[in-house]
Scaffold this active site. Structure first.
Site, short mmCIF file in Angstrom:
data_model
loop_
_atom_site.label_atom_id
_atom_site.label_comp_id
_atom_site.label_asym_id
_atom_site.label_seq_id
_atom_site.Cartn_x
_atom_site.Cartn_y
_atom_site.Cartn_z
N ASP A 161 -6.66 8.13 24.06
CA ASP A 161 -7.63 7.04 24.19
C ASP A 161 -8.70 7.12 23.11
O ASP A 161 -9.39 8.13 22.99
CB ASP A 161 -8.25 7.13 25.60
CG ASP A 161 -9.01 5.88 25.98
OD1 ASP A 161 -9.00 4.91 25.22
OD2 ASP A 161 -9.60 5.90 27.07
N ASP A 219 -10.39 -3.26 28.22
CA ASP A 219 -10.01 -3.05 29.62
C ASP A 219 -9.93 -4.37 30.40
O ASP A 219 -10.58 -5.35 30.06
CB ASP A 219 -11.05 -2.15 30.31
CG ASP A 219 -10.94 -0.71 29.84
OD1 ASP A 219 -10.11 -0.42 28.96
OD2 ASP A 219 -11.70 0.12 30.36
C1 GLA Z 1 -11.11 3.56 28.57
C2 GLA Z 1 -9.66 3.13 28.78
C3 GLA Z 1 -9.36 3.11 30.26
C4 GLA Z 1 -9.61 4.49 30.85
C5 GLA Z 1 -11.04 4.93 30.55
C6 GLA Z 1 -11.26 6.39 30.94
O1 GLA Z 1 -12.00 2.61 29.08
O2 GLA Z 1 -9.44 1.87 28.23
O3 GLA Z 1 -8.03 2.72 30.47
O4 GLA Z 1 -8.68 5.38 30.29
O5 GLA Z 1 -11.34 4.82 29.17
O6 GLA Z 1 -12.52 6.85 30.59
#
Ligand code: GLA
Length: 396
Positions: A161, A219
């Site tokens: 990520d 997200d």
């Molecule tokens: C980001 C990602 C999410 C999740 C969070 C975890 O926002 O896009 O899918 O993994 O981090 O902190």
């Protein structure tokens, strides 16, 4: 010494045979040939991820309970096999730099063995930056060590990520490739999931850094507005997806949050037409019959998992009404008749738009019912924010 090999690259449903030189170290070729990078995700990965349901409130016990529910509910039999811990499992590094689970995850190899004993696969999460999005320890500067640790634990899936990393597009690409190379070096097949939010056209370089899937947007949220914005916004990315490498519009919020039954069906239908990874987020120990029925409809899931691996696209739009099609390996076409409007309306799919003959057989995939032979088009009344999903086959 220069050596050559035949590197096969899947593109838009066609397989191209390319002769490439190994000495050029072509990343795409290495991705295709090393460590089974295509095989590890020949179909869009299916499973469950902890983030939307539990955030940082994750523990070893919670993951085991979800895994047990995955099996008991029939989700595993329906194809959902990855159990992915998202952020917040990390503790400190030991004196040798080996990452440890935190107090909530005291025994990662034990957890992996438990999941494997149930026929499930174990997914984990890290970041190319020094910190994850929730501020936990990332992999920056520890890529090889972390890949070795994951392999030793029995990890099958890494979500990587993009948080706290500082650098321009070439630096990011190099950072993702660095982890991919480290994963390949372990010899253990692990799905490599790039979470990069679609910046810098991740879909264009994702395959070259060994990505099996890559997030195409930021997200989701627990509502239809955001889910429809992301899902319907995927049109045009279809040429970047195929067996082994998938566009990822984020996880399934079916059974979680504020969506109606029709809205939940819309998410699953659209994600399946998009050949998207299917990672459920709901609390599997508390699923309602309605959530189960939506997540486990075998005919809808079969569209997602179709062996041809072609991502669907929009073929018609009239205001809030949209028709999407996904060509299937058996020559049939899956189609979604969507109504993004605020009241029920009829939606028509024209067979010439779907690429089927004048006369075609239509099956309703949610109802699992043959509807008969239709001439030229098919029309259905579609509820507000809803979908009618069909399979259309030319009538010979
Ligand atoms: C980001 C990602 C999410 C999740 C969070 C975890 O926002 O896009 O899918 O993994 O981090 O902190």
């Amino acid at each position: 010494m220069r050596s050559t090999l035949t590197c096969r690259v899947a593109a838009g449903g066609l397989t191209l045979g390319l002769l490439l030189s190994l000495s050029m170290a072509t990343p795409r070729c290495l991705w295709a040939e090393q460590g089974g990078r295509t095989e590890v995700a020949r179909r869009p990965p299916m499973g469950w991820n902890s983030w939307y349901g539990f955030g940082c409130k994750v523990t070893d016990g919670l993951i085991r309970a979800q895994a047990e529910a995955l099996v008991a509910s029939g989700m595993k039999a329906a194809g959902y096999v990855y159990v992915n811990i998202d952020d917040c499992w990390q503790g400190q590094r030991d004196a040798q730099g080996v990452i440890q689970g935190n107090n909530n995850f005291p025994d990662q190899p034990g957890l992996a063995a438990f999941l494997h004993s149930k026929g499930l696969k174990f997914g984990i999460y890290s970041s190319p930056g020094p910190r994850t999005c929730a501020g936990y320890e990332g992999s920056f500067g520890h890529e090889e060590k972390d890949a070795e640790t994951y392999a030793a634990w029995g990890v099958d899936f890494l979500k990587y990520d993009y948080c706290s990393f500082k650098g321009d597009a070439p630096a990011q690409i190099a950072a993702y490739k660095k982890m991919h190379d480290a994963l390949v070096s372990t010899g253990r097949p692990m799905v490599f999931s790039l979470c990069q939010y679609g910046m810098d056209r991740v879909w264009a370089w994702g395959p070259e850094v060994g990505g099996n899937l890559w997030r195409t947007t930021g997200d989701l949220d627990y509502n239809y507005r955001r889910i429809s914005e992301v899902g319907f916004g995927q049109n045009g990315l279809q040429r970047f997806a195929g067996p082994g490498h998938w566009n990822d519009p984020d996880m399934l919020l079916v059974g979680l949050g504020k969506m109606t039954e029709d809205e939940n069906r819309t998410q699953l239908s659209l994600w399946c037409l998009l050949a998207a990874p299917l990672l459920a987020s709901a609390d599997l120990t508390q699923m309602t019959p309605q959530t189960r029925d939506i997540l486990m409809n075998p005919e809808v899931i079969a569209v997602d998992q179709d062996p041809a691996g072609i991502q669907g696209r929009r073929v018609a739009q009239e205001g809030p009404l949209e028709v999407w099609v996904k060509p299937l390996g058996d020559g049939g076409k899956a189609a979604g008749l969507f109504n993004r409007g605020r009241s029920a309306m009829p939606v028509t799919a024209y067979f010439k738009d779907l690429g089927v003959g004048e006369s075609a057989r239509v099956r309703d995939l949610w109802a699992r019912q043959d509807l008969g032979v239709f001439k030229g088009s098919f029309t259905a009344e579609v509820p507000k924010h809803g979908v009618v999903m069909i399979k259309v086959t030319s009538d010979k």
